[in-house]
Motif scaffolding. Structure first.
Motif, short mmCIF file in Angstrom:
data_model
loop_
_atom_site.label_atom_id
_atom_site.label_comp_id
_atom_site.label_asym_id
_atom_site.label_seq_id
_atom_site.Cartn_x
_atom_site.Cartn_y
_atom_site.Cartn_z
N MET A 1 0.85 -1.20 0.00
CA MET A 1 0.00 0.00 0.00
C MET A 1 0.88 1.25 0.00
O MET A 1 1.88 1.31 0.71
N ARG A 2 0.47 2.22 -0.80
CA ARG A 2 1.19 3.50 -0.87
C ARG A 2 0.20 4.61 -0.57
O ARG A 2 -0.91 4.66 -1.12
N VAL A 3 0.60 5.51 0.32
CA VAL A 3 -0.27 6.60 0.76
C VAL A 3 0.30 7.93 0.27
O VAL A 3 1.51 8.19 0.41
N LEU B 1 2.78 7.19 9.91
CA LEU B 1 2.71 6.13 8.91
C LEU B 1 4.07 5.44 8.76
O LEU B 1 4.15 4.21 8.65
N ALA B 2 5.14 6.23 8.75
CA ALA B 2 6.48 5.64 8.64
C ALA B 2 6.78 4.73 9.82
O ALA B 2 7.41 3.67 9.67
N ASP B 3 6.32 5.14 11.01
CA ASP B 3 6.50 4.31 12.20
C ASP B 3 5.80 2.96 12.06
O ASP B 3 6.18 1.98 12.70
N ARG B 4 4.76 2.92 11.21
CA ARG B 4 4.00 1.68 11.00
C ARG B 4 4.41 0.99 9.70
O ARG B 4 3.68 0.15 9.19
N ILE C 1 -2.61 22.20 18.20
CA ILE C 1 -1.52 21.37 17.72
C ILE C 1 -1.54 19.96 18.33
O ILE C 1 -1.42 18.96 17.60
N PRO C 2 -1.70 19.81 19.66
CA PRO C 2 -1.78 18.45 20.20
C PRO C 2 -2.92 17.65 19.58
O PRO C 2 -2.78 16.46 19.29
N GLY C 3 -4.07 18.32 19.33
CA GLY C 3 -5.20 17.65 18.70
C GLY C 3 -4.90 17.22 17.28
O GLY C 3 -5.29 16.13 16.85
N ARG C 4 -4.19 18.05 16.54
CA ARG C 4 -3.85 17.70 15.16
C ARG C 4 -2.91 16.49 15.12
O ARG C 4 -3.04 15.61 14.26
N ILE C 5 -1.97 16.46 16.05
CA ILE C 5 -1.05 15.32 16.11
C ILE C 5 -1.80 14.05 16.47
O ILE C 5 -1.56 12.98 15.89
N ARG C 6 -2.73 14.15 17.42
CA ARG C 6 -3.53 12.97 17.79
C ARG C 6 -4.39 12.52 16.62
O ARG C 6 -4.52 11.32 16.36
N ASN C 7 -5.01 13.46 15.91
CA ASN C 7 -5.83 13.11 14.75
C ASN C 7 -5.00 12.38 13.70
O ASN C 7 -5.44 11.39 13.11
N ALA C 8 -3.79 12.88 13.45
CA ALA C 8 -2.92 12.27 12.45
C ALA C 8 -2.52 10.85 12.88
O ALA C 8 -2.48 9.94 12.05
N THR C 9 -2.24 10.68 14.15
CA THR C 9 -1.84 9.36 14.65
C THR C 9 -2.99 8.37 14.53
O THR C 9 -2.80 7.21 14.11
N ARG C 10 -4.21 8.81 14.88
CA ARG C 10 -5.37 7.93 14.76
C ARG C 10 -5.62 7.53 13.30
O ARG C 10 -5.92 6.38 13.00
N LEU C 11 -5.50 8.50 12.40
CA LEU C 11 -5.71 8.21 10.99
C LEU C 11 -4.65 7.24 10.47
O LEU C 11 -4.95 6.33 9.69
N ALA C 12 -3.40 7.42 10.91
CA ALA C 12 -2.34 6.50 10.50
C ALA C 12 -2.65 5.08 10.95
O ALA C 12 -2.44 4.12 10.21
N GLU C 13 -3.16 4.95 12.17
CA GLU C 13 -3.54 3.62 12.68
C GLU C 13 -4.64 3.01 11.82
O GLU C 13 -4.63 1.81 11.49
N GLU C 14 -5.63 3.84 11.46
CA GLU C 14 -6.75 3.37 10.64
C GLU C 14 -6.27 2.91 9.27
O GLU C 14 -6.67 1.85 8.77
N ILE C 15 -5.41 3.71 8.63
CA ILE C 15 -4.91 3.37 7.31
C ILE C 15 -4.04 2.11 7.36
O ILE C 15 -4.11 1.24 6.50
N ALA C 16 -3.20 2.02 8.39
CA ALA C 16 -2.27 0.90 8.50
C ALA C 16 -3.00 -0.43 8.67
O ALA C 16 -2.46 -1.49 8.29
N LYS C 17 -4.19 -0.40 9.21
CA LYS C 17 -4.96 -1.64 9.40
C LYS C 17 -5.46 -2.21 8.08
O LYS C 17 -5.82 -3.37 7.99
#
Length: 420
Positions: free
Chosen positions: A1-3, A19-22, A404-420
């Protein structure tokens, strides 16, 4: 998969990092010649200024990122134990953010303070209720209009009477886990003795975090490479740039709503029309130098005051930035703002600063955000009609938390969703 990620502001950079972490293959494109989006810093005449947010809260997720990126030595903590002010009726008055301040502030009358205690007896938000109506009903007119309304809405440059609770403050309360009495939730928090994450910045400004994220993933992020169009292609999407095209399986758009609409028009015209409905408020940020030595985090200005700015951040005080103060001007307070020269905005800011603090100030830099902040006004009913095509994602402040903390959390959650 490529994002494929469109935009390398703090949301896009955080998403690339997560995403890179995953171990997800990711590529990102940024139109500007530098990363960070709204989170960028400058050094003007030897002084550090922040073009966007002025400070962070060192939440566990941000502290973890700081350590991952090797920024611990550059981290600087601000002084939390300083008051926030409201400029009301020609005088700086302490905002009651603690029990002591609530008892001693002259911002509210004794009756105004007592009225706040009725809040637990009031109902939750009502359908189509504005932020102003909600706060007045919950806390009384004095508290609502003298500081609660400005405290919430000042960041966005929108009058609380034009903000619907359901799409603005209600979302913030939900994210904070508050369902019911706000006052009771605050009391529970105080009694739990849970510490608030400290204020922080970096030696050379918050932009250090953006720059380090970019350096960590420079091979995946192309600067000065705007995406001009997104098209559906072979079960995925094509990202078109002046340099060619990139085929991806999933696409994440982190740009403001209007830009996102233009990019996604070929994919889904109805989605593009919905995105076009979201309003933004342009904001002028004027950086001032002054010898004013007052202690405080800053001062907000309610719209009831005849002052053409919405507030000031006292960087010199709580962040120990040498003589720097940051002033915010929006069209709601100064209608001529969009067409004013930098010199005029600097003069407006300096005069307002002297009126509020009693000290002279000299403008050292002006920055404009257009589009600026999401307005969170009645146009946000467009959220109800927001339907995304398969494998298209939005990761930006208008669909998630604006901080900013909220944006980072949103990005992390989305990365988890995509990685699944």
């Amino acid at each position: 998969m490529r994002v494929g990620v469109v935009g390398a502001g703090i949301s896009g950079l955080s998403l690339v990092h997560a995403l890179a972490d995953r171990d997800v293959d990711v590529v990102a494109f940024e139109a500007r010649d530098e990363p960070g989006g709204i989170m960028r810093s400058r050094r003007i005449d030897g002084r550090v200024v922040e073009l966007g947010p002025q400070r962070l809260r060192l939440t566990p997720s941000i502290e973890s990122m700081v350590d991952e990126l090797g920024l611990r030595d550059q981290l600087q903590r601000g002084d939390d134990d300083q008051p926030l002010y409201i400029y009301y009726d020609g005088k700086l008055r302490v905002v009651p953010l603690s029990v002591r301040e609530a008892l001693t502030t002259d911002l509210l009358s004794p009756l105004g303070k007592l009225r706040i205690l009725k809040e637990p007896l009031t109902d939750s938000a009502r359908p189509n209720e504005t932020v102003d109506e909600f706060l007045v009903r919950k806390f009384g007119r004095q508290a609502a209009r003298r500081y609660m309304g400005p405290l919430y809405s000042g960041l966005y440059g929108t009058d609380p009477q034009d903000m619907l609770v359901e799409y603005s403050l209600g979302r913030a309360l939900e994210n904070a886990g508050i369902d019911g009495s706000i006052l009771a939730a605050i009391v529970r928090r105080v009694l739990s003795d849970r510490e608030t994450p400290p204020i922080c910045t970096f030696e050379n400004g918050l932009g250090e975090l953006s720059e380090r994220l970019y350096e960590e993933h420079a091979d995946a992020v192309s600067l000065e490479t705007p995406v001009t169009e997104i098209r559906a292609a072979d079960g995925g999407y094509e990202l078109l740039t002046d340099d060619g095209r990139e085929v991806v399986d999933e696409v994440v758009v982190t740009t403001p709503a209007g830009t996102s609409a233009d990019l996604l028009e070929p994919v889904d015209s109805e989605l593009a029309a919905t995105l076009e409905r979201f309003n933004y408020n342009p904001i002028g940020v004027v950086f001032l130098e002054s010898s004013f030595d007052g202690e405080g985090i800053g001062s907000l200005v309610p719209s009831t005051e005849d002052v053409p700015i919405s507030g000031l951040t006292w960087n010199a005080s709580f962040l120990d930035r040498d003589g720097v103060f940051t002033c915010y001007i929006d069209p709601g307070r100064y209608p001529a703002m969009p067409d004013s020269s930098d010199e005029e905005l600097g003069s407006v800011a300096a005069q307002a600063f002297e009126r509020i603090t009693g000290a002279p100030a000299t403008p050292i830099h002006v920055h404009r955000w257009n589009p600026g902040m999401p307005a969170y006004d009645r146009s946000w009913t467009a959220m109800d009609d927001l339907e995304l095509p398969s494998s298209v994602h939005l990761c930006s402040n208008y669909v998630g938390r604006p901080g900013i903390p909220g944006r980072i959390r949103n990005a992390t959650r989305l990365a988890e969703e995509i990685a699944k």
